[in-house]
Design a protein around this motif. Sequence first.
Motif, PDB file in Angstrom:
ATOM      1  N   GLY A 257       0.532  -1.210  -0.031  1.00 24.06           N
ATOM      2  CA  GLY A 257       0.218  -0.052  -0.427  1.00 24.06           C
ATOM      3  C   GLY A 257       0.758   1.244   0.386  1.00 24.06           C
ATOM      4  O   GLY A 257       0.372   2.093  -0.072  1.00 24.06           O
ATOM      5  N   ILE A 258       2.054   1.378   0.275  1.00 24.71           N
ATOM      6  CA  ILE A 258       3.431   2.398  -0.406  1.00 24.71           C
ATOM      7  C   ILE A 258       3.730   2.484  -1.376  1.00 24.71           C
ATOM      8  O   ILE A 258       4.011   1.638  -1.463  1.00 24.71           O
ATOM      9  CB  ILE A 258       4.168   2.590   1.207  1.00 24.71           C
TER      10      ILE A 258
ATOM     11  N   LEU B 226       0.986   1.841 -15.657  1.00 21.30           N
ATOM     12  CA  LEU B 226       2.881   1.778 -14.591  1.00 21.30           C
ATOM     13  C   LEU B 226       2.133   1.654 -13.814  1.00 21.30           C
ATOM     14  O   LEU B 226       3.654   1.171 -12.871  1.00 21.30           O
ATOM     15  CB  LEU B 226       2.529   3.823 -15.265  1.00 21.30           C
ATOM     16  N   ALA B 227       1.334   0.925 -13.006  1.00 14.94           N
ATOM     17  CA  ALA B 227       1.749   0.995 -11.147  1.00 14.94           C
ATOM     18  C   ALA B 227       1.842  -1.149 -11.187  1.00 14.94           C
ATOM     19  O   ALA B 227       0.960  -1.457 -11.957  1.00 14.94           O
ATOM     20  CB  ALA B 227       0.125   1.272 -10.510  1.00 14.94           C
ATOM     21  N   THR B 228       2.661  -1.535 -10.233  1.00 16.83           N
ATOM     22  CA  THR B 228       3.004  -2.953  -9.648  1.00 16.83           C
ATOM     23  C   THR B 228       2.407  -2.422  -8.651  1.00 16.83           C
ATOM     24  O   THR B 228       2.444  -1.992  -7.839  1.00 16.83           O
ATOM     25  CB  THR B 228       3.856  -3.132 -10.299  1.00 16.83           C
ATOM     26  N   GLY B 229       1.635  -3.291  -7.999  1.00 24.19           N
ATOM     27  CA  GLY B 229       1.021  -3.362  -6.556  1.00 24.19           C
ATOM     28  C   GLY B 229       0.025  -2.897  -5.954  1.00 24.19           C
ATOM     29  O   GLY B 229      -0.221  -3.120  -5.122  1.00 24.19           O
ATOM     30  N   LEU B 230      -1.522  -3.216  -7.211  1.00 26.32           N
ATOM     31  CA  LEU B 230      -1.661  -1.878  -6.605  1.00 26.32           C
ATOM     32  C   LEU B 230      -3.000  -2.786  -5.871  1.00 26.32           C
ATOM     33  O   LEU B 230      -3.097  -4.122  -6.216  1.00 26.32           O
ATOM     34  CB  LEU B 230      -3.069  -1.533  -7.981  1.00 26.32           C
ATOM     35  N   PRO B 231      -3.470  -2.403  -4.597  1.00 28.35           N
ATOM     36  CA  PRO B 231      -3.782  -3.616  -4.216  1.00 28.35           C
ATOM     37  C   PRO B 231      -5.845  -4.173  -4.701  1.00 28.35           C
ATOM     38  O   PRO B 231      -5.824  -3.649  -5.970  1.00 28.35           O
ATOM     39  CB  PRO B 231      -5.187  -1.838  -2.911  1.00 28.35           C
ATOM     40  N   GLU B 232      -5.967  -4.884  -4.854  1.00 28.57           N
ATOM     41  CA  GLU B 232      -6.506  -6.034  -5.503  1.00 28.57           C
ATOM     42  C   GLU B 232      -7.845  -5.173  -5.922  1.00 28.57           C
ATOM     43  O   GLU B 232      -8.595  -4.639  -4.591  1.00 28.57           O
ATOM     44  CB  GLU B 232      -6.842  -7.651  -4.200  1.00 28.57           C
TER      45      GLU B 232
ATOM     46  N   LYS C  52     -11.481  -1.152 -11.551  1.00 24.60           N
ATOM     47  CA  LYS C  52     -12.962  -0.451 -10.524  1.00 24.60           C
ATOM     48  C   LYS C  52     -11.798   0.658 -11.520  1.00 24.60           C
ATOM     49  O   LYS C  52     -12.745   1.799 -12.351  1.00 24.60           O
ATOM     50  CB  LYS C  52     -12.457   0.150  -9.545  1.00 24.60           C
ATOM     51  N   LEU C  53     -10.644   1.076 -12.036  1.00 26.30           N
ATOM     52  CA  LEU C  53     -10.086   2.412 -12.476  1.00 26.30           C
ATOM     53  C   LEU C  53      -9.929   1.618 -14.151  1.00 26.30           C
ATOM     54  O   LEU C  53     -10.417   2.976 -14.888  1.00 26.30           O
ATOM     55  CB  LEU C  53      -8.576   2.530 -11.919  1.00 26.30           C
ATOM     56  N   ASN C  54      -9.926   0.646 -14.645  1.00 29.86           N
ATOM     57  CA  ASN C  54     -10.140   0.561 -15.786  1.00 29.86           C
ATOM     58  C   ASN C  54     -11.539   0.829 -16.801  1.00 29.86           C
ATOM     59  O   ASN C  54     -11.484   1.008 -17.714  1.00 29.86           O
ATOM     60  CB  ASN C  54      -9.794  -0.885 -16.498  1.00 29.86           C
ATOM     61  N   SER C  55     -12.616   0.549 -15.222  1.00 31.67           N
ATOM     62  CA  SER C  55     -13.811   0.561 -15.614  1.00 31.67           C
ATOM     63  C   SER C  55     -14.339   2.123 -15.841  1.00 31.67           C
ATOM     64  O   SER C  55     -15.537   2.135 -16.841  1.00 31.67           O
ATOM     65  CB  SER C  55     -14.715   0.143 -14.570  1.00 31.67           C
ATOM     66  N   ILE C  56     -13.570   2.552 -15.804  1.00 36.03           N
ATOM     67  CA  ILE C  56     -13.871   4.601 -16.432  1.00 36.03           C
ATOM     68  C   ILE C  56     -13.768   5.155 -17.649  1.00 36.03           C
ATOM     69  O   ILE C  56     -12.535   5.114 -18.114  1.00 36.03           O
ATOM     70  CB  ILE C  56     -13.146   5.534 -15.202  1.00 36.03           C
ATOM     71  N   ASP C  57     -14.708   5.119 -18.234  1.00 35.63           N
ATOM     72  CA  ASP C  57     -14.478   5.489 -19.940  1.00 35.63           C
ATOM     73  C   ASP C  57     -14.346   6.753 -19.683  1.00 35.63           C
ATOM     74  O   ASP C  57     -15.283   7.712 -18.717  1.00 35.63           O
ATOM     75  CB  ASP C  57     -16.126   4.754 -20.274  1.00 35.63           C
TER      76      ASP C  57
END
Length: 362
Positions: free
Chosen positions: A224-225, A256-262, A267-272
């Motif tokens: 988470g950090i 770009l980010a690795t280790g994002l919370p499950e 959720k982020l990719n669902s934003i159109d």
Amino acid sequence: MKGVVLGGGLSGLGAALELSKHTDDITLVEREPNLMGVLSSFEVEGWWIPKFYHHLSDKITRDFFKEIGLYDQIVETPVKFAFFIEKFNRFYELSKLKLLFFKPFTLYDKFKFGLLGINLLLRNQSIKGLDKVSAKDWLDKSVSKNVSRFFGDLIEKHKFPIPFSQVSAAWLYDRFKLEIGRQSTLGYPKGKRGWEIIGDYAHKNIKGRILTNTSVQQIVIEDGIVTKIVLPGETIKLTKDDIVVCGFPPYIITKLATGLPEGLTDKLNSIDYAANICVVIGTDENLTDYYWINTIGDYPFGTIIGQNTLYGDGEFPWKVYYISTYCDKDDQQMKMSDDDLFKLYMKHIEKIFNRKIDVKWF
């Protein structure tokens, strides 16, 4: 404490300036050669012109300019708004007494819409209750189906590439309250630098370093950090005591980010996202005294903005117009070349203003 800001748009610059009150060790990373993001400009003969139309209209931004000592560089100018309706081949205003002459609305529509305007001006209603109500249902009930259809056609075609029934009534309520309640006075910086004065201020006042032309290659998250920001030829190492502010769109963060919370990636990719096309032209002649024109009809664009109405010092060498639309990112216009878009838009612009237009640059 270190501060790392990813993205040099307005939100990134604001974050970096705020962090500068607490630390001298700030790194701001921007992939473009200039700061400012969607407020960035292009240069024509020494004049910096925004890539997209922008104006100062709200108290928060005015207070910001006053706080940083730049408010004396802002000129505020009264402006007018209108619709150009192809069916009637003329301009119409939809404000105050001119509502009485707005031809697309019936007498009943005008009465009900006028009552809505009075209600918006006099009541400070919370919009939370409208958040899950569709704009279509709200206008159907509070005004009329004819008025609802008018705004629905406008918004569906050139603002949101989704059905009007899926647009939030809270959004439309807020827009109506802004437009009906506004004093029709907008601000713009005087002089050749335009909105670049914000970037100039940031360069002087952000404590640390500003890396332009620099792309983030990886954001490493552990427990988470954020522990690492990987740049070309450099890795910034971070601890839990450091602060990272990311102004990237969500779909870029997930790449770009690795280790994002499950579950967060989905959720982020669902934003159109909708796309925006904006053709900017410079002419010697004034086409209209309206600042903002919404087009109603069979046009490939939805908005014409006469930016020159905001230039208060009288020295600006051209009349600048923004011709713009929002569309789906797979829209056919997104596949057209700049030259073909320019020719398509100008064919309709010349028809609207009923003249041949000598465009100096676009």
